[in-house]
Enzyme design. Structure first.
Site, PDB file in Angstrom:
ATOM      1  N   SER A 203       6.682  -4.977   4.595  1.00 13.53           N
ATOM      2  CA  SER A 203       5.971  -6.221   4.885  1.00 13.53           C
ATOM      3  C   SER A 203       5.798  -6.425   6.384  1.00 13.53           C
ATOM      4  O   SER A 203       6.759  -6.640   7.117  1.00 13.53           O
ATOM      5  CB  SER A 203       6.734  -7.413   4.291  1.00 13.53           C
ATOM      6  OG  SER A 203       6.216  -8.631   4.786  1.00 13.53           O
ATOM      7  N   ARG A 204       4.556  -6.390   6.831  1.00  9.17           N
ATOM      8  CA  ARG A 204       4.288  -6.601   8.258  1.00  9.17           C
ATOM      9  C   ARG A 204       4.581  -8.049   8.665  1.00  9.17           C
ATOM     10  O   ARG A 204       4.954  -8.309   9.802  1.00  9.17           O
ATOM     11  CB  ARG A 204       2.848  -6.223   8.577  1.00  9.17           C
ATOM     12  CG  ARG A 204       1.817  -7.035   7.847  1.00  9.17           C
ATOM     13  CD  ARG A 204       0.422  -6.475   7.956  1.00  9.17           C
ATOM     14  NE  ARG A 204       0.252  -5.252   7.186  1.00  9.17           N
ATOM     15  CZ  ARG A 204      -0.911  -4.648   7.021  1.00  9.17           C
ATOM     16  NH1 ARG A 204      -1.994  -5.139   7.608  1.00  9.17           N
ATOM     17  NH2 ARG A 204      -1.012  -3.554   6.303  1.00  9.17           N
TER      18      ARG A 204
ATOM     19  N   VAL B 104      -2.443  -5.861  11.363  1.00 12.07           N
ATOM     20  CA  VAL B 104      -2.803  -7.267  11.206  1.00 12.07           C
ATOM     21  C   VAL B 104      -1.683  -8.006  10.482  1.00 12.07           C
ATOM     22  O   VAL B 104      -1.232  -7.583   9.420  1.00 12.07           O
ATOM     23  CB  VAL B 104      -4.123  -7.410  10.415  1.00 12.07           C
ATOM     24  CG1 VAL B 104      -4.428  -8.883  10.166  1.00 12.07           C
ATOM     25  CG2 VAL B 104      -5.267  -6.759  11.182  1.00 12.07           C
TER      26      VAL B 104
ATOM     27  N   GLU C 195      -1.301 -11.143   8.637  1.00 10.71           N
ATOM     28  CA  GLU C 195      -2.152 -12.183   8.066  1.00 10.71           C
ATOM     29  C   GLU C 195      -1.502 -13.565   8.096  1.00 10.71           C
ATOM     30  O   GLU C 195      -2.185 -14.582   8.211  1.00 10.71           O
ATOM     31  CB  GLU C 195      -2.515 -11.822   6.615  1.00 10.71           C
ATOM     32  CG  GLU C 195      -3.358 -10.565   6.460  1.00 10.71           C
ATOM     33  CD  GLU C 195      -4.821 -10.768   6.797  1.00 10.71           C
ATOM     34  OE1 GLU C 195      -5.154 -11.782   7.443  1.00 10.71           O
ATOM     35  OE2 GLU C 195      -5.637  -9.918   6.418  1.00 10.71           O
TER      36      GLU C 195
ATOM     37  N   ALA D  34       0.820  -1.213   0.000  1.00  7.67           N
ATOM     38  CA  ALA D  34       0.000   0.000   0.000  1.00  7.67           C
ATOM     39  C   ALA D  34       0.851   1.259   0.000  1.00  7.67           C
ATOM     40  O   ALA D  34       0.504   2.261  -0.642  1.00  7.67           O
ATOM     41  CB  ALA D  34      -0.927  -0.007   1.217  1.00  7.67           C
TER      42      ALA D  34
ATOM     43  N   LYS E 102       1.935 -17.068   0.818  1.00  8.47           N
ATOM     44  CA  LYS E 102       3.211 -16.333   0.775  1.00  8.47           C
ATOM     45  C   LYS E 102       3.465 -15.597   2.093  1.00  8.47           C
ATOM     46  O   LYS E 102       4.624 -15.369   2.472  1.00  8.47           O
ATOM     47  CB  LYS E 102       3.239 -15.377  -0.421  1.00  8.47           C
ATOM     48  CG  LYS E 102       2.120 -14.325  -0.455  1.00  8.47           C
ATOM     49  CD  LYS E 102       2.479 -13.034   0.251  1.00  8.47           C
ATOM     50  CE  LYS E 102       1.305 -12.084   0.275  1.00  8.47           C
ATOM     51  NZ  LYS E 102       1.637 -10.805   0.958  1.00  8.47           N
TER      52      LYS E 102
END
Length: 335
Positions: free
Chosen positions: A254-255, A279, A281, A140, A191
């Site tokens: 990337s969280r 979050v 995922e 994002a 992924k």
């Protein structure tokens, strides 16, 4: 001008709303959180999830779901995967028949192993929605700034797929089409689990060799499980599989990778989630992937070790070591 409502005011929802607004469409954003909706109206940005990227003034923001949905041509579901079922239930009595719904969440439901579009279609079957998925390597933070990005859109019929390709595509956001909805969604979900593994390796201060091994063997696990679940193997080596895996394993946006780094550094799962403050995922998808592998009898050693680190308090270095001392194998089963 197409009327579009983005259901979800996180970073990805805001980035897509800005993108679609640039394409000349009429945009509304719905937020579950009344306070967050008010802050978006006033500040025109989500300072926590997507700071310094401003919403155009003519993008409407609301916390009223019926208001967001009324008279819209397209709904974009940009809520976390764990909220897809509850949000779909909330839409049941307020959407029109044959509503176009584009899912952009990535995950598998833990108990049922259903994809996000499966859940949407199940909950809204009485309205016969036209459901599609948009996925690919697309942080994002970069999409919101107009940095060149490529994605894939997939639906049950070619006509809808081509229509949505035109809706989303612009000079900075190239959209490809695919007939393989299952593969597109499974690649996007799994992924995230491999990205946790890549982050764990980074947190342990391992090098590029380790990262390359995790990505390469990770895509093998994703494709093996994905094919068993009904996806096409070629899909997993395209943008929504390998492409998304590379960006998620390599980027500090990337969280999932960030959570993995913290776990590799010795933080507990709760501590990692709290520090990432968004979050993650892959944590939810890890359990689902393990369940699916057992159901379809597919070997996924990396994903198994990620689950052990996440849910069994296994030492991260020990998990990597166990991967390295497994029985000898052929790289590709062709001999």
């Amino acid at each position: 001008m197409v009327k579009i409502s983005v259901i979800g005011s996180g970073g990805w929802g805001i980035a897509l709303a800005i993108l679609l607004h640039k394409n000349g469409h009429n945009l509304t954003i719905w937020s579950f959180d009344k306070k967050e909706a008010e802050e978006l109206k006033i500040n025109r940005q989500n300072k926590t999830k997507l700071p310094n990227i401003l919403l155009p003034e003519d993008i409407k923001v609301t916390d009223n779901l019926k208001e967001a949905v009324d008279n819209k041509d397209i709904l974009v579901l940009a809520v976390p995967s764990k909220a897809i079922r509850s949000v779909s239930k909330s839409l049941k009595d307020i959407i029109k028949d044959n509503q176009i719904i584009v899912n952009v969440a990535k995950g598998l439901e833990e108990d049922t192993l259903k994809t996000m579009t499966d859940i949407i279609e199940e909950e809204l079957k009485e309205k016969n929605p036209q459901v599609a998925v948009l996925s690919g390597p697309s942080h994002a933070e970069e999409v919101g700034k107009g940095i060149p990005t490529t994605c894939v859109v997939s639906a049950h019929n070619k006509e809808l797929t081509l229509y949505l390709q035109n809706i989303f595509m612009n000079p900075s956001f190239r959209v490809y089409t695919s007939p393989d909805m299952i593969g597109v969604e499974i690649g996007g979900a799994l992924k995230n689990v491999i990205a946790l593994a890549a982050g764990i390796a980074d947190g342990l201060n391992y090098g590029d060799n380790t990262k390359a091994a995790l990505i390469t063997r990770g895509i093998k696990e994703i494709s093996s499980l994905g094919v068993a679940m009904g996806g096409e193997q070629s899909t997993f080596y395209g943008l929504t599989g390998l492409g998304d895996l590379i960006v998620t394993c390599a980027s500090m946006h990337s969280r999932n990778r960030r959570a993995g780094i913290l776990l590799g550094q010795g933080k507990t799962l709760d501590e990692a989630i709290k520090e990432v403050n968004m979050v993650v995922e892959g944590i939810y998808s890890a359990k689902s992937a393990l369940m699916a592998a057992k159901k379809y009898n597919v070997e996924i050693p990396i994903i198994e070790q990620v689950n052990a680190v996440l849910f069994e308090n296994k030492n991260a270095a020990e998990a990597v070591n166990e991967l390295m001392i497994r029985d000898k194998k052929l790289e590709i089963q062709s001999w």
